[in-house]
Scaffold this motif. Structure first.
Motif, short mmCIF file in Angstrom:
data_model
loop_
_atom_site.label_atom_id
_atom_site.label_comp_id
_atom_site.label_asym_id
_atom_site.label_seq_id
_atom_site.Cartn_x
_atom_site.Cartn_y
_atom_site.Cartn_z
N PRO A 126 0.81 -1.23 0.00
CA PRO A 126 0.00 0.00 0.00
C PRO A 126 0.84 1.27 0.00
O PRO A 126 1.94 1.31 0.53
CB PRO A 126 -0.78 -0.12 1.32
N LEU A 127 0.29 2.31 -0.60
CA LEU A 127 0.84 3.65 -0.45
C LEU A 127 0.13 4.32 0.72
O LEU A 127 -0.98 3.94 1.08
CB LEU A 127 0.56 4.49 -1.71
N HIS A 128 0.78 5.30 1.33
CA HIS A 128 0.08 6.10 2.34
C HIS A 128 -1.02 6.88 1.62
O HIS A 128 -0.82 7.35 0.48
CB HIS A 128 1.05 7.06 3.03
N LYS A 163 0.55 2.96 7.86
CA LYS A 163 0.04 3.87 8.89
C LYS A 163 0.88 5.13 9.06
O LYS A 163 0.45 6.08 9.71
CB LYS A 163 -0.07 3.14 10.22
N ILE A 164 2.09 5.14 8.48
CA ILE A 164 2.97 6.30 8.61
C ILE A 164 3.44 6.72 7.23
O ILE A 164 3.84 5.89 6.41
CB ILE A 164 4.20 5.97 9.49
N HIS A 165 3.39 8.02 6.95
CA HIS A 165 3.88 8.55 5.68
C HIS A 165 5.40 8.73 5.78
O HIS A 165 5.90 9.40 6.67
CB HIS A 165 3.22 9.90 5.37
N THR A 166 6.14 8.09 4.88
CA THR A 166 7.61 8.13 4.94
C THR A 166 8.18 8.82 3.70
O THR A 166 7.49 9.01 2.70
CB THR A 166 8.19 6.71 5.02
N ASN A 180 13.54 3.41 7.37
CA ASN A 180 12.46 4.25 6.84
C ASN A 180 11.11 3.54 6.82
O ASN A 180 10.06 4.19 6.89
CB ASN A 180 12.82 4.70 5.41
N VAL A 181 11.12 2.20 6.74
CA VAL A 181 9.86 1.46 6.63
C VAL A 181 9.62 0.49 7.78
O VAL A 181 8.63 -0.25 7.78
CB VAL A 181 9.79 0.68 5.30
N ASP A 182 10.51 0.48 8.77
CA ASP A 182 10.36 -0.45 9.89
C ASP A 182 9.07 -0.18 10.65
O ASP A 182 8.81 0.93 11.12
CB ASP A 182 11.57 -0.32 10.83
N ASN A 183 8.22 -1.21 10.72
CA ASN A 183 7.00 -1.16 11.54
C ASN A 183 6.01 -0.07 11.11
O ASN A 183 5.35 0.54 11.94
CB ASN A 183 7.37 -0.96 13.02
N ILE A 184 5.91 0.17 9.81
CA ILE A 184 4.97 1.21 9.36
C ILE A 184 3.70 0.63 8.73
O ILE A 184 2.81 1.37 8.32
CB ILE A 184 5.63 2.18 8.34
#
Length: 234
Positions: A126-128, A163-166, A180-184
């Protein structure tokens, strides 16, 4: 052929005089039986055949990081190549039909292998929502749509969420990509994926950090298995 079919063919030919159907790769005219990319360009795109070998370079990316059943990429991605131009059009120029068309071809190959025969559901990375709103679509979902059409498997795009925009991963090194993507990512409804074999889909895999993070989230569903399919391996 019915009168309705004849009229439809005539109308399409008439429209093509003013809005010709062109190959997205080479720009030449498409024949009636061709979609989006001409047969010649499809033949010359750099296929990997990774889906025929369980221990291929994409699978090896995830060894010791996350449990993946099978993983494969259909094409090799290299800078300046014709294929890179196709991916660039898909991601940044609203050429959504490229993702669906290449996904269809990939799906036709995957369904012939024993490794991917028992897939239950296809889930795109998914994208944010903020990023998807800006782009207008999720290119991984388009690839998933093409795969689903060929493999005749359902696509679920609202269960795994970012759940987080990176920041973009493009200019980051391997460690920075992972951080940058850990646990997002998280699952909205893990119970719907209990004991399912999930095909996780993206357009390009480089270090595998994003896919690894997605897989960890998907494996929280009891008894779930995850395999990975990407259009390209960089």
């Amino acid at each position: 052929m019915t009168l309705k079919d004849s009229i439809s063919i005539w109308f399409n030919d008439f429209v093509n005089l003013f809005y010709p159907r062109l190959c997205e790769a080479c720009g030449n005219y498409l024949f009636k039986n061709e979609e989006t990319i001409c047969t010649r360009c499809l033949f010359h795109l750099p296929k990997t055949d990774f889906h025929l070998n369980k221990n291929n370079p994409v699978s090896i990316l995830f060894w010791g990081r996350v449990t993946i059943n099978y993983a494969a990429s259909y094409y090799t991605f290299s800078k300046g190549s014709q294929f890179q131009k196709l991916i660039h059009k898909l991601k940044y120029h609203n050429k959504q039909d490229i993702g669906i068309a290449l996904g269809k071809h990939f799906g036709e190959s995957l369904k012939k292998t024993d490794f991917f025969k028992d897939i239950d559901v296809i889930i795109p990375v998914p994208l944010h929502p903020k990023k998807e709103k800006i782009r207008g679509y999720n290119q991984a979902k388009l690839v998933a749509v093409g795969l689903g059409q060929s493999m005749q498997k359902p696509i679920v795009s609202d269960n795994l969420i970012r759940k987080i925009h990176t920041e973009s991963q493009t200019k980051k090194n391997k460690l920075e990509r992972w951080e940058n993507v850990d646990n997002i990512f998280e699952l909205v409804e893990p119970s719907s994926l209990i004991n399912k074999h999930i095909l996780l889909v993206d357009d390009v895999v480089t270090t595998g950090s994003t896919l690894e993070s997605c897989a960890h989230a998907l494996l929280k569903a009891e008894g779930a298995k995850v395999s990975i399919a990407t259009l390209a391996y960089a």
